[in-house]
Design an enzyme around this catalytic site. Structure first.
Site, mmCIF file in Angstrom:
data_model
loop_
_atom_site.group_PDB
_atom_site.id
_atom_site.type_symbol
_atom_site.label_atom_id
_atom_site.label_comp_id
_atom_site.label_asym_id
_atom_site.label_seq_id
_atom_site.Cartn_x
_atom_site.Cartn_y
_atom_site.Cartn_z
ATOM 1 N N HIS A 1 0.799 -1.233 0.000
ATOM 2 C CA HIS A 1 0.000 0.000 0.000
ATOM 3 C C HIS A 1 0.830 1.280 0.000
ATOM 4 C CE1 HIS A 1 1.101 -0.246 4.214
ATOM 5 N NE2 HIS A 1 0.836 1.037 4.299
HETATM 6 C C1 UD1 Z 1 -1.559 5.384 6.371
HETATM 7 C C2 UD1 Z 1 -0.191 5.759 6.936
HETATM 8 C C3 UD1 Z 1 0.795 4.634 6.651
HETATM 9 C C4 UD1 Z 1 0.278 3.309 7.133
HETATM 10 C C5 UD1 Z 1 -1.084 3.060 6.505
HETATM 11 C C6 UD1 Z 1 -1.625 1.731 7.006
HETATM 12 C C7 UD1 Z 1 0.275 8.210 6.903
HETATM 13 C C8 UD1 Z 1 1.098 9.245 6.269
HETATM 14 N N1 UD1 Z 1 0.336 6.971 6.329
HETATM 15 O O1 UD1 Z 1 -1.414 5.351 4.960
HETATM 16 O O2 UD1 Z 1 2.017 4.926 7.303
HETATM 17 O O3 UD1 Z 1 1.175 2.279 6.784
HETATM 18 O O4 UD1 Z 1 -1.952 4.130 6.864
HETATM 19 O O5 UD1 Z 1 -2.801 1.348 6.503
HETATM 20 O O6 UD1 Z 1 -0.399 8.468 7.872
HETATM 21 N N2 UD1 Z 1 -8.968 5.011 2.646
HETATM 22 C C9 UD1 Z 1 -10.196 4.411 2.696
HETATM 23 N N3 UD1 Z 1 -10.667 4.050 3.926
HETATM 24 C C10 UD1 Z 1 -9.977 4.276 5.077
HETATM 25 C C11 UD1 Z 1 -8.740 4.912 4.999
HETATM 26 C C12 UD1 Z 1 -8.235 5.269 3.772
HETATM 27 O O7 UD1 Z 1 -10.834 4.192 1.687
HETATM 28 O O8 UD1 Z 1 -10.474 3.930 6.169
HETATM 29 C C13 UD1 Z 1 -8.422 5.379 1.316
HETATM 30 C C14 UD1 Z 1 -8.734 6.790 0.926
HETATM 31 O O9 UD1 Z 1 -8.918 6.828 -0.460
HETATM 32 C C15 UD1 Z 1 -7.468 7.520 1.280
HETATM 33 C C16 UD1 Z 1 -6.400 6.488 1.005
HETATM 34 O O10 UD1 Z 1 -7.020 5.226 1.332
HETATM 35 O O11 UD1 Z 1 -7.321 8.690 0.552
HETATM 36 C C17 UD1 Z 1 -5.167 6.651 1.800
HETATM 37 O O12 UD1 Z 1 -5.444 6.722 3.203
HETATM 38 P P1 UD1 Z 1 -4.489 7.560 4.208
HETATM 39 O O13 UD1 Z 1 -4.962 7.433 5.597
HETATM 40 O O14 UD1 Z 1 -4.297 8.919 3.643
HETATM 41 O O15 UD1 Z 1 -3.085 6.878 4.085
HETATM 42 P P2 UD1 Z 1 -2.684 5.379 4.008
HETATM 43 O O16 UD1 Z 1 -2.203 5.103 2.628
HETATM 44 O O17 UD1 Z 1 -3.759 4.492 4.559
#
Ligand code: UD1
Length: 387
Positions: free
Chosen positions: A211
């Protein structure tokens, strides 16, 4: 009673907070914890399910921040977390890991002159293109108290000028949680779909997660990594619970991620099995019996090290070097041939000798609570003196 706010926001935070809460309860500690969930992760499979199965009580606050750019997410957490701090007036704020919730809460705490403790401090990938590296560096720059998971974390903090009395090598709360969950893992904690899948899996199979933005946001890199995975899956099943970011990009970039839907009757001999994100116990029950884990996660490099399962990390570096120097992890980079080569070595049982790092014994949280109890009363000395 001294009040501490514990902050969790994203999936890898929940398993680090759970054992600290358990240790506070077990010790009948004088600390009064207030749990804040920032809502950085909000899908049930990325968040709520973890609270339930890790036995974490309902948070006192859910800030419901959700997704956004780094600036939007960090700023929104700061605005709402400041209100919580002003209302609760905690003696300490305790943050874990390196996600956006970690740095957002840290900045708020320090600007309000609240003591700040960082669990899993001092890790450095030396790769400043990683958002987590920026979160680690900035959180550590302003923390008062540091809990490290491996000696290199301690060395990094000392070399950055922090005084050794503030830095405590305690082991790893994530491993506390792993051992706790393994001890109580039973059929009843595993979902029907994962139990059915286990029944049709052969002895040799691969578990994977992927991811990281650097791997999944660039179409060419993602295509190349998926080709490596497809190649591996010609010989063995590859089980891939897929993060929402990765799922979205596979579809946006039109990348072939042909997957199998397992038939409950028939053993799967090969192929890619792509699943939605899994709960902690479902995933644990799969990876702990796998031949090799293929990942770009930080936490899995450590959890596989604790159980001596071969781990192939699809990154050019790791901030967790003990997993590669003495643990079961290899940092393979993102070259498909190299990745395939390491996975084949693990499948052929040609793996290095490895051991479990010092103090990864399931008791890190208890050490942390003991230290927090002592330090809380000398907070002014810690927060007002020089670094
Ligand atoms: C975050 C952490 C990363 C960790 C990862 C674990 C930061 C900078 N990064 O990255 O270190 O390894 O979590 O999972 O904080 N989304 C959903 N549902 C959710 C959450 C996210 O659909 O519940 C989607 C959204 O489109 C979002 C994207 O995933 O924009 C990324 O989510 P985000 O929390 O920004 O970062 P992660 O890639 O999950």
């Amino acid at each position: 009673m001294k009040k501490i706010i514990l902050v969790a926001g994203a999936r890898p935070n929940f398993m680090k907070i759970a054992p600290v809460l358990r240790a506070i309860d077990k010790k009948k500690s004088s600390l009064q914890p207030v749990l804040v969930h920032t809502g950085q992760h909000y899908d049930r499979k990325m968040s709520g399910a973890f609270f339930d199965e890790l036995g974490i009580r309902e948070p006192e606050y859910n800030l419901e921040i959700g997704s956004g750019s780094h600036a939007v997410q960090t700023a929104n957490i700061m605005i709402k977390f400041e209100e919580v701090c002003l209302k609760e007036k905690p003696d300490w704020v305790v943050v874990v890991g390196d996600v956006n919730s970690t740095i957002a809460a840290s900045l708020v705490a320090k600007k309000l002159n609240i003591g700040l403790a960082h669990i899993e401090a001092g890790l450095r990938s030396r790769d400043r293109t990683m958002p987590e590296e920026i979160n680690r560096l900035t959180t550590d720059a302003i923390s008062d108290l540091f809990f490290t998971t491996e000696p290199e974390g301690t060395e990094n903090l000392i070399s950055e000028g922090h005084s050794s009395e503030r830095v405590h090598f305690v082991g790893h709360v994530m491993i506390d949680n792993l051992f706790f969950q393994l001890n109580r893992l039973s059929e009843s904690l595993i979902s029907d779909s994962v139990r059915n899948l286990q029944q049709v899996l052969p002895e040799k199979y691969v578990c994977m997660t992927m991811h990281r933005p650097s791997n999944v946001d660039d179409p060419e890199i993602l295509r190349q990594l998926m080709q490596a995975v497809q190649n591996i899956s010609r010989n063995v099943p590859v089980i891939f619970p897929c993060h929402p970011r990765t799922r979205k990009n596979l579809s946006a970039f039109n990348i072939n991620s042909e997957t199998l839907s397992p038939d409950e009757q028939k053993e799967i001999t090969n192929g890619l099995v792509m699943l939605d994100p899994l709960g902690y116990n479902d995933f644990l029950s799969l990876w702990k019996n796998s031949s090799v884990v293929l990942t770009d996660s930080g936490g899995l490099q450590e959890e596989t090290t604790a159980l001596k399962i071969p781990c192939v990390t699809m990154r050019e570096n790791t901030e967790r070097p003990v997993t590669a120097s003495i643990g079961s992890n290899v940092v393979a980079g993102i070259n498909p041939e190299k990745i395939i080569g390491y996975v084949n070595d693990a499948l052929g049982k040609r793996w290095k000798h490895c051991r479990i790092p010092d103090l990864w014994d399931g008791k890190a949280s208890e050490r942390i609570v003991d230290i927090l109890e002592t330090c809380i009363f000398s907070r002014s000395a810690l927060t007002q003196s020089k670094r």
